[in-house]
Design a protein around this motif. Structure first.
Motif, PDB file in Angstrom:
ATOM      1  N   ASN B  38      -5.642   9.289   4.157  1.00 58.54           N
ATOM      2  CA  ASN B  38      -6.091   9.102   2.781  1.00 58.54           C
ATOM      3  C   ASN B  38      -4.896   8.807   1.888  1.00 58.54           C
ATOM      4  O   ASN B  38      -3.858   9.453   1.996  1.00 58.54           O
ATOM      5  CB  ASN B  38      -6.772  10.371   2.245  1.00 58.54           C
ATOM      6  N   GLY B  39      -5.053   7.825   1.034  1.00 58.39           N
ATOM      7  CA  GLY B  39      -3.994   7.534   0.069  1.00 58.39           C
ATOM      8  C   GLY B  39      -2.828   6.767   0.641  1.00 58.39           C
ATOM      9  O   GLY B  39      -1.818   6.580  -0.028  1.00 58.39           O
ATOM     10  N   GLY B  41      -2.745   3.659   1.268  1.00 55.11           N
ATOM     11  CA  GLY B  41      -2.632   2.345   0.633  1.00 55.11           C
ATOM     12  C   GLY B  41      -3.488   1.284   1.308  1.00 55.11           C
ATOM     13  O   GLY B  41      -3.278   0.084   1.089  1.00 55.11           O
ATOM     14  N   LYS B  42      -4.469   1.709   2.109  1.00 56.63           N
ATOM     15  CA  LYS B  42      -5.296   0.749   2.849  1.00 56.63           C
ATOM     16  C   LYS B  42      -6.146  -0.098   1.892  1.00 56.63           C
ATOM     17  O   LYS B  42      -6.158  -1.323   1.978  1.00 56.63           O
ATOM     18  CB  LYS B  42      -6.209   1.496   3.833  1.00 56.63           C
ATOM     19  N   THR B  43      -6.855   0.595   0.980  1.00 57.46           N
ATOM     20  CA  THR B  43      -7.696  -0.132   0.033  1.00 57.46           C
ATOM     21  C   THR B  43      -6.853  -1.035  -0.853  1.00 57.46           C
ATOM     22  O   THR B  43      -7.213  -2.185  -1.123  1.00 57.46           O
ATOM     23  CB  THR B  43      -8.491   0.868  -0.831  1.00 57.46           C
ATOM     24  N   THR B  44      -5.705  -0.496  -1.276  1.00 57.17           N
ATOM     25  CA  THR B  44      -4.820  -1.297  -2.122  1.00 57.17           C
ATOM     26  C   THR B  44      -4.380  -2.566  -1.397  1.00 57.17           C
ATOM     27  O   THR B  44      -4.308  -3.643  -1.997  1.00 57.17           O
ATOM     28  CB  THR B  44      -3.595  -0.464  -2.533  1.00 57.17           C
ATOM     29  N   GLU B  85     -14.859  -0.945  -0.103  1.00 56.29           N
ATOM     30  CA  GLU B  85     -15.027   0.482   0.170  1.00 56.29           C
ATOM     31  C   GLU B  85     -16.206   1.016  -0.654  1.00 56.29           C
ATOM     32  O   GLU B  85     -16.360   0.681  -1.823  1.00 56.29           O
ATOM     33  CB  GLU B  85     -13.738   1.203  -0.247  1.00 56.29           C
ATOM     34  N   GLN B 195     -10.838   4.872   8.657  1.00 54.07           N
ATOM     35  CA  GLN B 195     -10.368   6.240   8.869  1.00 54.07           C
ATOM     36  C   GLN B 195     -10.737   6.676  10.277  1.00 54.07           C
ATOM     37  O   GLN B 195     -10.089   7.507  10.884  1.00 54.07           O
ATOM     38  CB  GLN B 195     -11.086   7.193   7.903  1.00 54.07           C
TER      39      GLN B 195
HETATM   40  N1  LIG Z   1      -6.568   2.611  -9.776  1.00 55.26           N
HETATM   41  C1  LIG Z   1      -5.528   3.407  -9.405  1.00 55.26           C
HETATM   42  N2  LIG Z   1      -4.727   3.952 -10.331  1.00 55.26           N
HETATM   43  C2  LIG Z   1      -3.682   4.729  -9.986  1.00 55.26           C
HETATM   44  N3  LIG Z   1      -3.374   5.034  -8.719  1.00 55.26           N
HETATM   45  C3  LIG Z   1      -4.140   4.531  -7.741  1.00 55.26           C
HETATM   46  C4  LIG Z   1      -5.250   3.689  -8.034  1.00 55.26           C
HETATM   47  N4  LIG Z   1      -5.828   3.331  -6.858  1.00 55.26           N
HETATM   48  C5  LIG Z   1      -5.109   3.917  -5.894  1.00 55.26           C
HETATM   49  N5  LIG Z   1      -4.095   4.638  -6.404  1.00 55.26           N
HETATM   50  C6  LIG Z   1      -3.090   5.385  -5.641  1.00 55.26           C
HETATM   51  O1  LIG Z   1      -2.488   4.500  -4.725  1.00 55.26           O
HETATM   52  C7  LIG Z   1      -2.341   5.114  -3.455  1.00 55.26           C
HETATM   53  C8  LIG Z   1      -3.057   4.316  -2.391  1.00 55.26           C
HETATM   54  O2  LIG Z   1      -4.466   4.336  -2.639  1.00 55.26           O
HETATM   55  P1  LIG Z   1      -5.526   3.589  -1.737  1.00 55.26           P
HETATM   56  O3  LIG Z   1      -6.832   3.689  -2.418  1.00 55.26           O
HETATM   57  O4  LIG Z   1      -5.027   2.246  -1.420  1.00 55.26           O
HETATM   58  O5  LIG Z   1      -5.507   4.481  -0.423  1.00 55.26           O
HETATM   59  P2  LIG Z   1      -6.425   4.406   0.870  1.00 55.26           P
HETATM   60  O6  LIG Z   1      -5.509   4.299   2.005  1.00 55.26           O
HETATM   61  O7  LIG Z   1      -7.455   3.364   0.719  1.00 55.26           O
HETATM   62  O8  LIG Z   1      -7.084   5.841   0.879  1.00 55.26           O
HETATM   63  P3  LIG Z   1      -8.557   6.309   1.340  1.00 55.26           P
HETATM   64  O9  LIG Z   1      -8.499   6.464   2.811  1.00 55.26           O
HETATM   65  O10 LIG Z   1      -8.745   7.619   0.668  1.00 55.26           O
HETATM   66  O11 LIG Z   1      -9.506   5.271   0.885  1.00 55.26           O
HETATM   67  C9  LIG Z   1      -2.869   6.527  -3.619  1.00 55.26           C
HETATM   68  O12 LIG Z   1      -1.770   7.365  -3.832  1.00 55.26           O
HETATM   69  C10 LIG Z   1      -3.735   6.466  -4.839  1.00 55.26           C
HETATM   70  O13 LIG Z   1      -3.710   7.701  -5.524  1.00 55.26           O
END
Ligand SMILES: Nc1ncnc2c1ncn2[C@@H]1O[C@H](COP(=O)(O)OP(=O)(O)OP(=O)(O)O)[C@@H](O)[C@H]1O
Ligand SMILES: [Mg+2]
Lengths: 358, 236
Positions: B38-39, B41-44, B85, B195
């Motif tokens: 989690n977190g 950065g996958k979604t990003t 997502e 995940q």
């Molecule tokens: N809109 C936003 N504003 C500020 N920080 C963000 C935002 N979106 C994501 N983050 C931060 O960027 C980092 C990566 O987030 P991301 O959503 O890409 O993770 P992820 O790998 O997709 O996680 P998950 O498995 O929970 O979906 C995290 O630390 C998150 O808190």
């Protein structure tokens, strides 16, 4: 018994504000009820008068509804209120006015009233939609990112700019609207009579709303509008150009306001640079009354506001012995608005905010 | 040639540096997986590829063409689409309308769209009986199918998927993975974020492990399953 449990619960949890609101409800219902009963006991109006109140209520309600739709569509997509929308309506009225005057000069107004009317409709739609699009560009788009209140101020500013440029261009005095041939006079049927112009206005408004509903519910761009209103990022991921859909929404709302301007001119025969403010507030009120963001709600809210305004004075103010109750028309309209918002904050057809979240 | 390549992506949310130089490449016709906690950065990463996030640095190439500065809605006609997502179906639109929004940018004749709709409904027969139902009233699994069907209606050549199995019952999870393989067999290149690392790695020809905005491990999916690092971190 669940009811008793609810009452006990309420008594235990009620705060001073709850008691105040309860008292307010009772007082309002008592006042309206007393006025209504007193009015019934000493009837002052016959069937025909009631019918003409009703017809006028539907007419003005149709105009409110058309204006309210512009507020509600923009709010539905952007969660922002466009305070310049009333002035878009005003410009529509002037556009219609000048095109009818031009038709008259060209000598076709009396010879071809239908063609002249069509020209006026096209011109007022074009002008109002154009101004609405311009407003989106200069007063909304620069502020869309971030949740600031800037658009509130910028659209208020735009409203002043529009009003005072109208004043500069068209003069500060009222302008009389050309009379269309064929829509004057009274239509009588089954013992009732209505001014023909009211029938024309109601029919035109209903037709416009049917067309709008078809656009929103049945076309590709209408579906995209609803998709964007719900989730802009998801819509973008589907290839929808959100900016373009927003511009289309402003144009559509502007077009409706333009038609409302034309219809207003036909009914009241006088327009002024300042009328956008009053009608804008009424239209916004109607949108909130119906549940802002909800399209059928804006239609319902417009008609409800128009009817309350026109039937209210006779229905219960007169019975209360109020002198000159028609002076209080606006007071009734706004009182009802506040009441509805106290009793039902999301408006008549509005969804709970939690589920209406974009 | 790779269907999709991301080169040195950097994305920041204010002070948070969510991506710090992510590079990955997806070969045409393959399934590529990105796994991470989690977190991580996958979604990003996916949103940056789709243009929904502004890059502070980096380059994105689609079918050999630099698409870094192309606005997000214009990537769809180029054959890139994402199943986001949390599904993000339009809950107040009907199933049919949702599917039609997937085809929003297509200018194909009606007949062709109808055929494609039929093909998509062949993949997701449950949707066929629910065409006039509001998407918000579908079950989670059905919404996932709708989100995938909606994306397929754009006729993508490259499909990004963000945690398609999230929150689904095991029965649906298997079905989702079967569908992903089936879509891939139709010739669609897939970049899958999950995940549910084990299942994703099993079907991925190539996989990346993302940790705190950086790629820490890369290799063929099945090989990563056996790697000690992935085992301890994600598979337990
Ligand atoms: N809109 C936003 N504003 C500020 N920080 C963000 C935002 N979106 C994501 N983050 C931060 O960027 C980092 C990566 O987030 P991301 O959503 O890409 O993770 P992820 O790998 O997709 O996680 P998950 O498995 O929970 O979906 C995290 O630390 C998150 O808190
Ligand atoms: Mg994520």
């Amino acid at each position: 018994m669940p009811q008793a449990g609810f009452l006990q619960d309420w008594l235990r949890r009620a705060t001073a504000v709850d008691w105040f609101l309860l008292a307010l409800r009772i007082v309002v219902l008592a006042v309206v009820g007393t006025g209504f009963v007193a009015g019934l006991l000493h009837p002052r109006y016959g069937r025909e008068e009631w019918f003409s109140f009703l017809a006028f209520g539907l007419t003005i309600g149709a105009i409110y509804a058309l204006i309210a739709l512009g507020y509600t569509m923009v709010y539905g997509i952007l969660r922002m209120v466009n305070f310049a929308h009333g002035d878009v309506f005003m410009f529509g009225a002037y556009a219609a006015c000048f095109s009818l005057i031009a038709c008259n000069r060209a000598g076709i107004l009396n010879a071809y009233p239908v063609i002249s009317f069509t020209i006026a409709v096209i011109v007022c739609i074009a002008v109002s939609a154009g101004i609405a699009i311009l407003g989106e560009r200069i007063a909304y788009r620069p502020f869309r990112r971030g949740r600031s209140l800037a658009p509130l101020i910028s659209t208020l500013g735009l409203s002043f700019v529009l009003e005072y440029s109208a004043r500069g261009m068209f003069g500060a005095q009222n302008k009389s609207f050309p009379t269309m041939p064929g829509i004057d006079g009274i239509v009588a049927f089954a013992g009732f009579s209505v001014p023909r112009v009211q029938l024309v206005v109601v029919a035109a408004a209903v037709l416009t709303m049917i067309v709008l509903t078809l656009i929103v519910m049945r076309t590709r761009i209408g579906t995209a509008m609803r998709a964007v209103a719900e989730d802009k990022d998801a819509a973008t991921l589907m290839g929808i150009n959100v900016d373009r859909v927003i511009v289309f929404t402003f144009a559509l709302g502007g077009a409706l306001a333009g038609i409302a301007g034309l219809l207003y001119g036909l009914v009241f025969k006088q327009i002024s640079f300042f009328m956008g403010f009053f009608l804008g507030v009424k239209g916004f009120g109607a949108a909130v009354l119906g549940g802002i963001g909800n399209i059928p709600g804006a239609m319902l809210g417009g008609y409800a506001l128009g009817l309350v305004e026109s039937l209210g004075p006779a229905a219960f103010l007169e019975g209360l012995g109020v002198t000159a109750p028609y002076q209080l028309r606006d007071a009734i309209a706004y009182t009802m608005l506040v009441m509805v918002l106290i009793f039902r904050p999301r408006g008549l057809l509005g969804e709970r905010l939690s589920t209406a979240r974009a | 040639m790779s269907a999709l390549a991301a080169d040195d992506l950097h994305v920041a949310y204010g002070n948070i540096r969510a991506l710090r130089g992510v590079s990955l490449s997806v070969a045409e016709g393959t399934i590529c997986a990105v796994v991470g906690a989690n977190g991580a950065g996958k979604t990003t990463t996916l949103n940056a590829i789709c243009g929904l996030r502004t890059l502070t640095q980096g380059r994105i190439t689609l079918d050999g063409r630099d698409v870094t500065t192309i606005p997000p809605h214009d990537l769809v006609p180029l054959g890139l689409v994402q199943v986001p997502e949390g599904r993000r179906v339009f809950s107040r639109l009907t199933v049919r309308e949702n599917l039609s929004m997937g085809a929003f940018r297509r200018r194909s004749p009606r007949g062709e769209l109808a055929e494609d709709l039929d093909r998509v409904l062949g993949l997701f027969p449950r949707l066929r009986e629910r065409m006039t139902q509001l998407a918000g009233t579908l079950s989670g699994g059905e919404q996932q199918m709708l989100a995938m069907g909606r994306a397929l209606m754009s006729k993508p050549r490259t499909l990004l998927m963000d945690e398609p199995s999230m929150g689904l019952a095991p029965r649906f999870v298997d079905q989702v993975f079967e569908t992903i393989v089936a879509i891939n067999k139709l010739g669609v290149t897939i970049l899958l974020v999950e995940q549910n690392a084990y299942m994703a790695l099993e079907i991925a020809q190539m996989a990346y492990v993302l940790q705190s905005g950086e790629i820490v491990l890369a290799g063929p999916g099945p090989e990563l399953i056996d790697s000690e690092a992935v085992r301890t971190a994600y598979l337990g």
